[in-house]
Design a protein around this motif. Structure first.
Motif, PDB file in Angstrom:
ATOM      1  N   PRO A 141     -67.850  10.281  -9.455  1.00  0.00           N
ATOM      2  CA  PRO A 141     -67.171  11.588  -9.478  1.00  0.00           C
ATOM      3  C   PRO A 141     -65.711  11.453  -9.026  1.00  0.00           C
ATOM      4  N   LEU A 142     -64.831  12.220  -9.673  1.00  0.00           N
ATOM      5  CA  LEU A 142     -63.408  12.199  -9.328  1.00  0.00           C
ATOM      6  C   LEU A 142     -63.083  13.288  -8.302  1.00  0.00           C
ATOM      7  N   GLU A 143     -62.134  12.973  -7.445  1.00  0.00           N
ATOM      8  CA  GLU A 143     -61.641  13.971  -6.502  1.00  0.00           C
ATOM      9  C   GLU A 143     -60.712  14.924  -7.257  1.00  0.00           C
ATOM     10  N   THR A 144     -60.381  16.032  -6.666  1.00  0.00           N
ATOM     11  CA  THR A 144     -59.551  17.054  -7.312  1.00  0.00           C
ATOM     12  C   THR A 144     -58.196  16.495  -7.731  1.00  0.00           C
ATOM     13  N   SER A 145     -57.581  15.689  -6.884  1.00  0.00           N
ATOM     14  CA  SER A 145     -56.269  15.124  -7.234  1.00  0.00           C
ATOM     15  C   SER A 145     -56.386  14.152  -8.415  1.00  0.00           C
TER      16      SER A 145
ATOM     17  N   ASN B  26     -64.494  14.695 -15.632  1.00  0.00           N
ATOM     18  CA  ASN B  26     -64.795  15.030 -14.245  1.00  0.00           C
ATOM     19  C   ASN B  26     -65.281  13.808 -13.467  1.00  0.00           C
ATOM     20  N   SER B  27     -65.488  12.679 -14.185  1.00  0.00           N
ATOM     21  CA  SER B  27     -65.972  11.475 -13.509  1.00  0.00           C
ATOM     22  C   SER B  27     -65.395  10.238 -14.189  1.00  0.00           C
ATOM     23  N   LEU B  28     -65.397   9.156 -13.454  1.00  0.00           N
ATOM     24  CA  LEU B  28     -64.976   7.865 -13.976  1.00  0.00           C
ATOM     25  C   LEU B  28     -66.226   7.143 -14.461  1.00  0.00           C
ATOM     26  N   VAL B  29     -66.252   6.765 -15.747  1.00  0.00           N
ATOM     27  CA  VAL B  29     -67.400   6.064 -16.330  1.00  0.00           C
ATOM     28  C   VAL B  29     -66.987   4.619 -16.562  1.00  0.00           C
TER      29      VAL B  29
END
Length: 131
Positions: free
Chosen positions: A79-83, A96-99
């Motif tokens: 999961p990615l942070e807001t920044s 919304n996530s790094l795959v």
């Protein structure tokens, strides 16, 4: 006595070949041949020779060439942070996530020579992709 009982019950021992008998009676050569053909100790020794041949093959097998290969594939979602999401959206990536996809492939072999030298070449390939 026990060996002859085992021979009679064991399918591993073929029945002795029949020797044609002389119509006038059993000659000395035929008697000796029948005795040799039906001797359980000789049949056991023949099977021992077969066993020894198999044991020799097993002992020689340590010098066979061995080849191996493997392949694995992994997929990881982080999961990615807001920044990080904001930075990705600014770069035109809607996520919304790094795959992360990782593929590992390897091929190798080994050979032991009779002089004691062993060689073990191998090749490994790793590929990693992400969004």
């Amino acid at each position: 006595m026990c060996a002859s009982l085992l021979l009679a019950q064991s399918p591993a021992f073929p029945p002795p070949e029949s020797v044609p008998l002389d119509p006038q009676g059993l000659g000395i050569v035929q008697a000796v041949q029948v005795t040799i053909d039906r001797n359980p100790l000789l049949l056991i020794q023949e099977r021992q020779v077969d066993y020894d041949r198999g044991s020799l093959l097993v002992q020689q097998s340590i010098f066979d060439t061995n080849v191996n290969s493997s392949m694995t594939q992994d997929r990881t979602y982080t999961p990615l942070e807001t920044s990080q999401k904001t930075t990705a959206h600014q770069a035109g990536i809607d996520t919304n996530s790094l795959v992360t996809n990782t593929t590992n492939t390897s091929v190798g072999g080994s050979q032991l020579f009779r002089n004691g030298i062993s060689i073990t070449p191998s090749v490994q390939l790793m590929r990693s992709t992400d969004n």
